[in-house]
Each structure stands twice: as C-alpha cells, then as structure tokens.
Design a protein around this motif. Sequence first.
Motif, short mmCIF file in Angstrom:
data_model
loop_
_atom_site.label_atom_id
_atom_site.label_comp_id
_atom_site.label_asym_id
_atom_site.label_seq_id
_atom_site.Cartn_x
_atom_site.Cartn_y
_atom_site.Cartn_z
N UNK A 76 7.75 -6.73 -1.05
CA UNK A 76 6.42 -7.49 -0.73
C UNK A 76 5.46 -6.40 0.19
N UNK A 77 5.92 -5.70 0.86
CA UNK A 77 5.22 -4.78 1.60
C UNK A 77 4.19 -3.63 0.35
N UNK A 78 5.13 -3.14 -0.16
CA UNK A 78 4.50 -2.27 -1.39
C UNK A 78 3.36 -3.04 -2.15
N UNK A 79 3.83 -4.24 -2.59
CA UNK A 79 3.06 -5.02 -3.34
C UNK A 79 1.52 -5.49 -2.62
N UNK A 80 1.63 -5.68 -1.25
CA UNK A 80 0.64 -6.19 -0.60
C UNK A 80 -0.43 -5.09 -0.17
N UNK A 81 0.24 -3.75 -0.17
CA UNK A 81 -0.52 -2.67 -0.11
C UNK A 81 -1.26 -2.31 -1.11
N UNK A 82 -0.80 -2.37 -2.41
CA UNK A 82 -1.38 -1.95 -3.48
C UNK A 82 -2.36 -3.01 -4.00
N UNK A 83 -2.16 -4.32 -3.77
CA UNK A 83 -3.06 -5.52 -4.12
C UNK A 83 -4.24 -5.34 -3.28
N UNK A 84 -4.15 -5.03 -2.12
CA UNK A 84 -5.37 -5.10 -1.27
C UNK A 84 -6.03 -3.58 -1.32
N UNK A 85 -5.67 -2.57 -2.16
CA UNK A 85 -6.14 -1.66 -2.51
C UNK A 85 -7.11 -1.91 -3.68
N UNK A 86 -6.48 -2.91 -4.69
CA UNK A 86 -7.32 -3.57 -5.69
C UNK A 86 -8.48 -4.34 -5.40
N UNK A 87 -8.00 -5.25 -4.19
CA UNK A 87 -8.94 -6.14 -3.95
C UNK A 87 -9.10 -6.27 -2.25
N UNK A 88 -9.81 -5.58 -1.65
CA UNK A 88 -9.64 -5.60 -0.18
C UNK A 88 -9.96 -6.92 0.29
N UNK A 89 -10.54 -7.95 -0.18
CA UNK A 89 -10.84 -9.42 0.18
C UNK A 89 -9.63 -10.16 0.26
N UNK A 90 -8.55 -9.75 -0.79
CA UNK A 90 -7.45 -10.55 -1.10
C UNK A 90 -6.62 -10.89 0.47
N UNK A 91 -6.45 -12.08 0.78
CA UNK A 91 -5.52 -12.58 2.04
C UNK A 91 -4.16 -12.46 1.68
N UNK A 92 -3.30 -12.15 2.57
CA UNK A 92 -1.86 -11.85 2.53
C UNK A 92 -0.92 -12.38 3.27
N UNK A 93 -0.03 -13.34 2.79
CA UNK A 93 0.84 -13.80 3.73
C UNK A 93 2.41 -13.63 3.21
N UNK A 94 3.09 -12.93 4.19
CA UNK A 94 4.45 -12.69 3.85
C UNK A 94 5.28 -14.00 4.11
N UNK A 95 6.22 -14.45 3.25
CA UNK A 95 7.20 -15.56 3.77
C UNK A 95 8.77 -14.82 3.56
N UNK A 96 9.19 -14.66 4.75
CA UNK A 96 10.50 -13.73 4.98
C UNK A 96 11.41 -14.15 5.98
N UNK A 97 12.54 -13.70 5.76
CA UNK A 97 13.56 -13.82 7.01
C UNK A 97 13.49 -12.62 7.66
N UNK A 98 12.80 -11.70 7.29
CA UNK A 98 12.67 -10.21 8.05
C UNK A 98 11.42 -10.15 8.61
N UNK A 99 10.93 -10.80 9.49
CA UNK A 99 9.45 -10.92 10.01
C UNK A 99 9.39 -9.60 10.76
N UNK A 100 10.44 -8.93 11.50
CA UNK A 100 10.40 -7.87 12.18
C UNK A 100 9.76 -6.67 11.22
N UNK A 101 10.37 -6.60 10.16
CA UNK A 101 9.93 -5.56 9.10
C UNK A 101 8.37 -5.62 8.89
N UNK A 102 8.04 -6.94 8.58
CA UNK A 102 6.53 -6.90 8.30
C UNK A 102 5.53 -6.57 9.52
#
Length: 125
Positions: free
Chosen positions: A66-92
């Motif tokens: 998800x982090x790689x996805x979010x990084x690449x996605x915001x490169x495509x669209x800097x206005x894209x909002x991102x929310x992680x849903x995770x059991x690993x909050x410390x990683x995000x």
Amino acid sequence: MRLLTNMNKILLAEDDNDMRRFLVRALTNAGYEVIDFDNGLSAYTRLQEESFTLLLTDIVMPEMDGIELARRATELDPDLKVMFITGFAAVALNPDSNAPANAKVLSKPFHLRDLVTQVERMLAA
C-alpha cells in the motif's frame, strides 16, 4: 436521481476478501462509488486509466504494498487523497516509509462508522 461524480470516487485496495467486501458495502451505502482491487498492482493499473478522489489502501498486500501504491498514485495525481487501513499503523507513520506526507491512517480493527466519518472528513477537506 443522484448522479455520482468524480468528487466521491474511491479506489479501494485490500487483499482480505471479507474485509474488502465489508468496506465496499459500507462506503457504497454511504453514497460513494467504490472500485475495489485485491492487490496494489491492479489498483495502480486502474489509477493510470481513471482518476479518483481517494485511495483507501491496506499496507501489507501482495505484488505491490500500500505504501508503494500510494507513493506511485500521488506521483500520477498529486491531489489524490490517501488513507491507509492497517493493523500496522507504525509502518505507515514511519518517516522512512516514503508514504505520502498528508496520508491518514485508520488502524484495524475499526468501526465502519469511524471509517465513513474519516472518509467524509478527508473528502470535505
């Protein structure tokens, strides 16, 4: 009849099938258009073809996390909002993770009402 607009299109990437169905149902019932994928690579491919307002993604997934996805996605669209849903909050939240700086994190387990409230807040901002 209510028309769905780009203002409420959510791309969901979650590899847990039950969780994904649960989230799609909750967000659809709240009035959002949700396109869902079970891995980051498929979600990224769709992001290259179509614009979304919010990327809602798990962090730990096969093929592309998800982090790689979010990084690449915001490169495509800097206005894209991102929310992680995770059991690993410390990683995000780790500054070394390269997660988008303005991404929100919702830790599992969470109540669906909390998810919908957080999504509404992000889309209103």
